[in-house]
Design a protein around this motif. Structure first.
Motif, PDB file in Angstrom:
ATOM      1  N   ASP A 155      -0.626   0.578 -33.834  1.00  0.00           N
ATOM      2  CA  ASP A 155       0.408  -0.255 -33.199  1.00  0.00           C
ATOM      3  C   ASP A 155       1.799   0.263 -33.563  1.00  0.00           C
ATOM      4  N   ASP A 178      -1.388  -7.799 -34.524  1.00  0.00           N
ATOM      5  CA  ASP A 178      -1.411  -8.775 -35.608  1.00  0.00           C
ATOM      6  C   ASP A 178      -0.038  -8.761 -36.269  1.00  0.00           C
ATOM      7  N   ARG A 179       0.718  -9.808 -36.056  1.00  0.00           N
ATOM      8  CA  ARG A 179       2.092  -9.880 -36.558  1.00  0.00           C
ATOM      9  C   ARG A 179       2.169  -9.658 -38.072  1.00  0.00           C
ATOM     10  N   GLU A 180       1.227 -10.220 -38.806  1.00  0.00           N
ATOM     11  CA  GLU A 180       1.247 -10.117 -40.264  1.00  0.00           C
ATOM     12  C   GLU A 180       0.720  -8.781 -40.767  1.00  0.00           C
ATOM     13  N   ASN A 181      -0.086  -8.119 -39.962  1.00  0.00           N
ATOM     14  CA  ASN A 181      -0.702  -6.868 -40.406  1.00  0.00           C
ATOM     15  C   ASN A 181      -0.907  -5.931 -39.215  1.00  0.00           C
ATOM     16  N   PRO A 182       0.197  -5.399 -38.642  1.00  0.00           N
ATOM     17  CA  PRO A 182       0.038  -4.486 -37.505  1.00  0.00           C
ATOM     18  C   PRO A 182      -0.704  -3.220 -37.942  1.00  0.00           C
ATOM     19  N   SER A 183      -1.535  -2.724 -37.058  1.00  0.00           N
ATOM     20  CA  SER A 183      -2.295  -1.519 -37.379  1.00  0.00           C
ATOM     21  C   SER A 183      -1.369  -0.304 -37.370  1.00  0.00           C
TER      22      SER A 183
END
Length: 186
Positions: A91, A83-88
């Motif tokens: 990640d 998720d580009r806006e909210n990488p885990s």
């Protein structure tokens, strides 16, 4: 820049070069794998680190394991999209681990060609620091061929490239509802 967008830069001659394959079209990883195959054909050893990829179902991984003992591929990502806006946190951790692995492999200097697949995307998503990648490029063994793939290559990476290719999207079956095809797209 010259006509057609080609720039000519005077750089000292060296054996190894930095290749940057970027752009929004399909074929950046494929170009890197083609270069790997060419290098292996001439007796060279190749290492590929795949950032943000974790599936063992990619054709290049299957082929390398079955047929290409001179081609080592390591993945540093999850099987799911980042998720580009909210990488885990996972990640980010895997990307940082991947960068450390790349650093070790490059400075051990056991490979003739090192491919950092999707590193440009990992940079764009903020998973790894640009300064560390720049330092890695600048301090690699001079005889080593280094490839960086992925969309969104930062201008700082492009400026360090000896070979820079932008793959442009003109048409792609995905935009017409066609799913990725085994053996062609992965």
């Amino acid at each position: 820049m010259r006509e057609g967008g080609v720039r000519h830069v005077s750089k000292p001659a060296k054996n190894g070069m930095v290749h940057v394959y970027t752009g929004n079209g399909k074929g950046k990883t494929t170009a890197a794998v083609g270069l790997a195959l060419r290098a292996i054909g001439h007796g060279r050893r190749v290492f590929m680190l795949q950032f943000m990829k974790g599936s063992k179902n990619y054709g290049e991984i299957i082929a390398a394991e079955k047929y290409l003992p001179s081609f080592t591929i390591v993945q540093s990502g999850l099987e799911t999209f980042v998720d580009r806006e909210n990488p885990s946190p996972e990640d980010i951790r895997l990307a940082i681990e991947g960068l450390e692995t790349a650093r070790e492999v490059i400075f051990e200097n056991r490979y003739d060609l090192v491919i950092l697949d999707e590193i440009n995307v990992a940079l764009d998503f903020g998973l790894i620091p640009l300064e560390e990648v720049i330092e890695l490029i600048k301090n690699r063994p001079p005889e080593m061929e280094l490839v960086l793939t992925g969309r969104y290559a930062p201008k700082e990476i492009i400026e360090l490239g000896d070979v820079v290719s932008e793959v442009c999207l003109i048409s792609h079956p995905y935009y017409h509802g066609v799913e990725a095809r085994k053996g062609i797209d992965y």
